[in-house]
Scaffold this motif. Structure first.
Motif, short mmCIF file in Angstrom:
data_model
loop_
_atom_site.label_atom_id
_atom_site.label_comp_id
_atom_site.label_asym_id
_atom_site.label_seq_id
_atom_site.Cartn_x
_atom_site.Cartn_y
_atom_site.Cartn_z
N PRO A 33 0.82 -1.21 0.00
CA PRO A 33 0.00 0.00 0.00
C PRO A 33 0.86 1.26 0.00
O PRO A 33 1.93 1.31 0.63
N TYR A 77 -3.70 7.74 -1.21
CA TYR A 77 -3.76 6.31 -0.88
C TYR A 77 -3.92 5.51 -2.17
O TYR A 77 -4.78 5.81 -3.00
N GLY A 89 -3.98 1.25 -2.97
CA GLY A 89 -3.91 -0.05 -2.31
C GLY A 89 -2.74 -0.90 -2.75
O GLY A 89 -2.24 -1.71 -1.97
N LYS A 121 -9.65 2.12 -5.44
CA LYS A 121 -8.27 1.69 -5.62
C LYS A 121 -7.30 2.84 -5.35
O LYS A 121 -6.17 2.62 -4.93
#
Length: 287
Positions: free
Chosen positions: A103, A124, A126, A231
């Motif tokens: 991540p 972010y 993943g 995602k």
């Protein structure tokens, strides 16, 4: 003359229904979650496939030549640029680890003097190798510093490439203009309004540009694949969305991708959004 009781009843009923309809229409809550359209490719594109391929090759060569900085989980790294003619900073981030990467969870801030942070970005992804993050940060006013903090655990380091571009230099930004076909900007009202763009299976990556008319820019950009499964999640604040338009590139592997943009500012802070697809993947190994 005396009205027939049945006719009188019908008239009264019709008046009541008309009044109810008018009252209802005055209080309709707007539907801010609108699936706008499917992002496809223009058949009348002014750029030939050969031109786009050439720009993609230049992108790969330029990105591969940039220096790499490793940021351990929990660590903060700083890039300072005192030059007065600094115009923008290009940032590339990904992770190592499993084949698709660990991540990626970072915070990016642009600093221009004491207690002056005109732009903040929370990122972010993943799977940071499968879906790296690219951004262009505009720096009107020149001298700037970029702070990148890896908010992931210690065992999830991130790798970064940060490249300053001086006044008149549009090398990497200019290449994205050759690779991506941007659609017409769409206004997204403030107060949590949402717009979405469905991506066809042929799309390998997409570029998103957000602007305002000079007011602050507050937004969240997501790439969703499957039933409400983000995602990427990218939160951005800019103090002036006209001087500092926000541009990012996201990888979109697989089918069923959707770009979702939420205007997270208050109702008096609308923004304009434009999304551009490409059959080219701009992903490069940051090693």
């Amino acid at each position: 003359s005396t009205s027939h009781p049945a006719a009188l009843t019908m008239k009264i009923t019709g008046a009541i229904l008309a009044l109810c309809a008018a009252s209802t229409s005055a209080f309709v809550v707007p539907n801010t979650f609108t699936r706008d359209h499917t992002v496809a490719f223009s058949t009348a594109s002014p750029l030939s496939s050969a031109s786009k391929q050439g720009s993609k090759n230049q992108w790969d060569d330029t990105l591969d030549a940039l220096d790499v900085t490793r940021i351990q989980g929990g660590a903060l790294r700083t890039w300072s640029y005192p030059e007065a003619d600094l115009e923008r900073v290009f940032i590339a981030l990904n992770t190592d680890g499993p084949p698709e990467g660990n991540p990626l969870k970072v915070n990016i801030e642009l600093n221009q003097g004491p207690d002056n942070t005109p732009q903040k970005i929370d990122v972010y992804s993943g799977k940071g190798r499968l879906r790296p993050f690219y951004a262009v940060i505009e720096t009107p006013g020149g001298s700037s510093a970029v702070f990148i903090r890896n908010n992931a655990p210690l065992e999830f380091p991130a790798t970064a490439k940060v490249e300053p571009q001086m006044e008149g230099d549009k090398s990497l930004l200019g290449l994205t203009e050759q690779i991506y076909e941007m659609d017409e900007p769409i206004i997204i009202q403030g107060g949590g309004a949402v717009r979405t763009w469905d991506l066809t299976a042929a799309v390998s990556s997409c570029k998103v540009t957000l602007r305002t008319d000079g007011r602050p820019l507050y937004a969240q950009v997501e790439l969703v694949q499957g039933p409400n499964a983000p995602k990427y999640t990218i939160d951005v604040y800019c103090e002036d969305g006209d001087e500092r338009p926000f541009t990012i590139i996201m990888e979109t592997p697989g089918a069923g991708n959707m770009v979702r943009i939420i205007s997270t500012g208050s109702s008096e802070f609308p923004l304009t959004a434009s999304v551009g697809p490409s059959t080219f993947s701009t992903k490069r190994e940051v090693v």
